[in-house]
Write an enzyme that holds these catalytic residues in place. Structure first.
Site, PDB file in Angstrom:
ATOM      1  N   CYS A  54     -21.311  -7.040  11.257  1.00  0.00           N
ATOM      2  CA  CYS A  54     -21.880  -6.880  12.606  1.00  0.00           C
ATOM      3  C   CYS A  54     -22.632  -5.552  12.772  1.00  0.00           C
ATOM      4  CB  CYS A  54     -20.774  -7.000  13.655  1.00  0.00           C
ATOM      5  SG  CYS A  54     -19.203  -6.281  13.170  1.00  0.00           S
ATOM      6  N   HIS A  60     -20.824  -3.121  19.817  1.00  0.00           N
ATOM      7  CA  HIS A  60     -20.822  -1.924  18.979  1.00  0.00           C
ATOM      8  C   HIS A  60     -22.019  -1.045  19.340  1.00  0.00           C
ATOM      9  CE1 HIS A  60     -17.753  -3.872  16.797  1.00  0.00           C
ATOM     10  NE2 HIS A  60     -18.372  -4.164  15.666  1.00  0.00           N
TER      11      HIS A  60
HETATM   12  N1  NAP Z   1     -15.120  -9.895  15.088  1.00  0.00           N
HETATM   13  C1  NAP Z   1     -16.359  -9.542  14.762  1.00  0.00           C
HETATM   14  O1  NAP Z   1     -17.038  -8.826  15.503  1.00  0.00           O
HETATM   15  C2  NAP Z   1     -16.965 -10.021  13.485  1.00  0.00           C
HETATM   16  C3  NAP Z   1     -18.325  -9.812  13.286  1.00  0.00           C
HETATM   17  C4  NAP Z   1     -18.917 -10.235  12.078  1.00  0.00           C
HETATM   18  C5  NAP Z   1     -18.145 -10.861  11.130  1.00  0.00           C
HETATM   19  N2  NAP Z   1     -16.819 -11.043  11.339  1.00  0.00           N
HETATM   20  C6  NAP Z   1     -16.045 -11.745  10.310  1.00  0.00           C
HETATM   21  O2  NAP Z   1     -15.790 -13.067  10.779  1.00  0.00           O
HETATM   22  C7  NAP Z   1     -14.532 -13.538  10.287  1.00  0.00           C
HETATM   23  C8  NAP Z   1     -13.668 -13.966  11.474  1.00  0.00           C
HETATM   24  O3  NAP Z   1     -13.439 -12.826  12.309  1.00  0.00           O
HETATM   25  P1  NAP Z   1     -12.764 -12.928  13.771  1.00  0.00           P
HETATM   26  O4  NAP Z   1     -13.042 -11.619  14.393  1.00  0.00           O
HETATM   27  O5  NAP Z   1     -13.181 -14.165  14.461  1.00  0.00           O
HETATM   28  O6  NAP Z   1     -11.197 -13.026  13.386  1.00  0.00           O
HETATM   29  P2  NAP Z   1      -9.981 -13.645  14.236  1.00  0.00           P
HETATM   30  O7  NAP Z   1     -10.241 -13.558  15.692  1.00  0.00           O
HETATM   31  O8  NAP Z   1      -8.773 -12.998  13.692  1.00  0.00           O
HETATM   32  O9  NAP Z   1      -9.988 -15.212  13.804  1.00  0.00           O
HETATM   33  C9  NAP Z   1      -9.597 -15.619  12.541  1.00  0.00           C
HETATM   34  C10 NAP Z   1      -9.724 -17.123  12.410  1.00  0.00           C
HETATM   35  O10 NAP Z   1      -9.303 -17.496  11.083  1.00  0.00           O
HETATM   36  C11 NAP Z   1      -8.363 -18.548  11.201  1.00  0.00           C
HETATM   37  N3  NAP Z   1      -7.402 -18.551  10.087  1.00  0.00           N
HETATM   38  C12 NAP Z   1      -6.501 -17.575   9.751  1.00  0.00           C
HETATM   39  N4  NAP Z   1      -5.754 -17.971   8.697  1.00  0.00           N
HETATM   40  C13 NAP Z   1      -6.194 -19.221   8.365  1.00  0.00           C
HETATM   41  C14 NAP Z   1      -5.821 -20.174   7.377  1.00  0.00           C
HETATM   42  N5  NAP Z   1      -4.845 -19.919   6.495  1.00  0.00           N
HETATM   43  N6  NAP Z   1      -6.494 -21.347   7.329  1.00  0.00           N
HETATM   44  C15 NAP Z   1      -7.489 -21.621   8.206  1.00  0.00           C
HETATM   45  N7  NAP Z   1      -7.891 -20.754   9.167  1.00  0.00           N
HETATM   46  C16 NAP Z   1      -7.247 -19.577   9.247  1.00  0.00           C
HETATM   47  C17 NAP Z   1      -7.664 -18.294  12.507  1.00  0.00           C
HETATM   48  O11 NAP Z   1      -7.009 -19.488  12.918  1.00  0.00           O
HETATM   49  P3  NAP Z   1      -5.622 -19.452  13.767  1.00  0.00           P
HETATM   50  O12 NAP Z   1      -6.026 -19.185  15.189  1.00  0.00           O
HETATM   51  O13 NAP Z   1      -5.102 -20.834  13.597  1.00  0.00           O
HETATM   52  O14 NAP Z   1      -4.762 -18.389  13.196  1.00  0.00           O
HETATM   53  C18 NAP Z   1      -8.855 -17.915  13.376  1.00  0.00           C
HETATM   54  O15 NAP Z   1      -9.526 -19.083  13.789  1.00  0.00           O
HETATM   55  C19 NAP Z   1     -13.956 -12.389   9.451  1.00  0.00           C
HETATM   56  O16 NAP Z   1     -14.303 -12.554   8.109  1.00  0.00           O
HETATM   57  C20 NAP Z   1     -14.682 -11.163  10.016  1.00  0.00           C
HETATM   58  O17 NAP Z   1     -14.753 -10.105   9.086  1.00  0.00           O
HETATM   59  C21 NAP Z   1     -16.206 -10.650  12.507  1.00  0.00           C
END
Ligand code: NAP
Length: 331
Positions: A124, A233
């Site tokens: 991001c 950010h």
């Molecule tokens: N947040 C940001 O600003 C941002 C920006 C760019 C990129 N990213 C990237 O995007 C990705 C997701 O980030 P996020 O911020 O959305 O994280 P998050 O809110 O923690 O969400 C994680 C997701 O992964 C799922 N998950 C976890 N363990 C799993 C498993 N064993 N099998 C299938 N699904 C599983 C979770 O499902 P449950 O709800 O069922 O646990 C949830 O849907 C990461 O790689 C992060 O680095 C994030």
């Protein structure tokens, strides 16, 4: 179409963005961990059930958006692409690997057609930086970049947001995500430190910026800081340019650049105004008197939208348009 990690912060924003942009899809499959099996999420006026991610459920897809951590992407992305889907992966798993394009459509959209069915969505903080650096590179050339970030807690996913809001309410946090309290604090650590003292986030910003801009030798250094702000950010960028410039010219170049919204003068970009929007907001333009051809800028964007979901959907949209054009030509 599937969203893997649909219940997370990026996954839920993907759902919203697909709906807002009337993304052309016949069926949407929502996948997450077994913890979410009983849940559902609204899409186009109906509740869509969440299914547990499995090898069976990633079959017969046209497009899959992955919004899970890198370990899950490493396991499931190759299987999904191997079954014929185009995968757009939000994790860091493939971003720096050769043969995997790392794309911000306004900057290097042509890379969308240069892949083996997997396109990486950048970090991001990198996305909002390169949307501003690319037009500066095109018009003046970049000589050196120093960037300091002020990153919101939603950048850490749901766990970061949960700790922040619990602390705001004065609640005791049993298993904190951050090594220190985040409310009323600033943490100059995002991810583990390497042997040179850089955090993982800082290394990602530096390496991804070089790859996206196609400038492997660009001198760039980053300091990444987590701040007690829920969404969006901010970045302070100190940029040395190759060519002489005047500030009015730079303002014009940025005002006309795709994806950039110039907010400069008596006002300036702030997270509360960038929240929920897709632009990369830039302001506080000042000449840096300490160095030749130096300029300071302040850059703000919504990390969950342009920093993640919107950028991923834009990649898919460009791919679909090109595929349709190609099919028409070959009919
Ligand atoms: N947040 C940001 O600003 C941002 C920006 C760019 C990129 N990213 C990237 O995007 C990705 C997701 O980030 P996020 O911020 O959305 O994280 P998050 O809110 O923690 O969400 C994680 C997701 O992964 C799922 N998950 C976890 N363990 C799993 C498993 N064993 N099998 C299938 N699904 C599983 C979770 O499902 P449950 O709800 O069922 O646990 C949830 O849907 C990461 O790689 C992060 O680095 C994030």
């Amino acid at each position: 179409v599937a969203i893997v990690g649909a219940t997370g912060l990026v996954g839920r924003t993907l759902l919203q963005v697909l709906e807002e942009r009337r993304f052309p899809l016949r069926e949407l499959r929502l996948l997450a961990s077994e913890r979410s099996r009983e849940k559902s999420l609204p899409f186009r006026g109906e509740q869509t059930a969440i299914e547990e991610l499995s090898k069976e459920r990633i079959k017969n897809l046209d497009i899959a958006f992955f919004a899970t951590d890198a370990a899950i992407s490493r396991e499931f992305v190759p299987l999904t692409a191997g079954d014929g889907a185009l995968v757009i992966d939000n994790s860091s798993a493939f971003r720096l690997e050769a043969g995997f394009p790392l794309v911000v459509p306004e900057v290097n959209g042509e890379e969308i057609f240069n892949h083996q069915r997997v396109i990486a969505n950048p970090n991001c903080s990198t996305i909002q930086l390169v949307v501003v650096l690319a037009p500066l590179q095109r018009h003046f050339g970049l000589k050196r970049v120093i960037v300091s970030t002020y990153q919101s807690v939603s950048g850490s996913g749901q766990k970061g947001l949960d700790q922040f809001f619990a602390e705001v309410k004065g609640e005791h946090v049993i298993a904190p995500f951050y090594p220190y309290p985040i409310f009323g604090n600033c943490l100059p650590q995002i991810g583990a430190f390497d042997e040179d003292g850089y955090s993982e986030e800082e290394v990602k910003i530096m390496a991804e910026t070089k790859k996206i801009l196609g400038l492997p030798e660009l001198p760039i250094t980053a300091t990444a800081v987590r701040v007690p702000v829920p969404y969006c950010h901010c970045e302070s960028a100190n940029v040395q340019l190759q060519l002489d410039f005047n500030l009015q010219e730079v303002r014009q170049v940025l005002a006309e650049a795709p994806g950039v919204v110039l907010v400069d003068g008596l006002t300036y970009p702030i997270p509360q105004q960038a929240r929920g929007r897709d632009g990369v907001f830039v302001g506080r333009l000042r000449r840096d008197p300490s160095v030749e051809r130096g300029i300071n800028l302040w850059i703000v964007a919504d990390n969950l939208r342009k920093g993640a979901a919107t950028n991923a959907v834009q990649i898919a949209e460009v791919w679909i348009q090109e595929k349709e054009r190609w099919e028409k030509l070959n009919r």
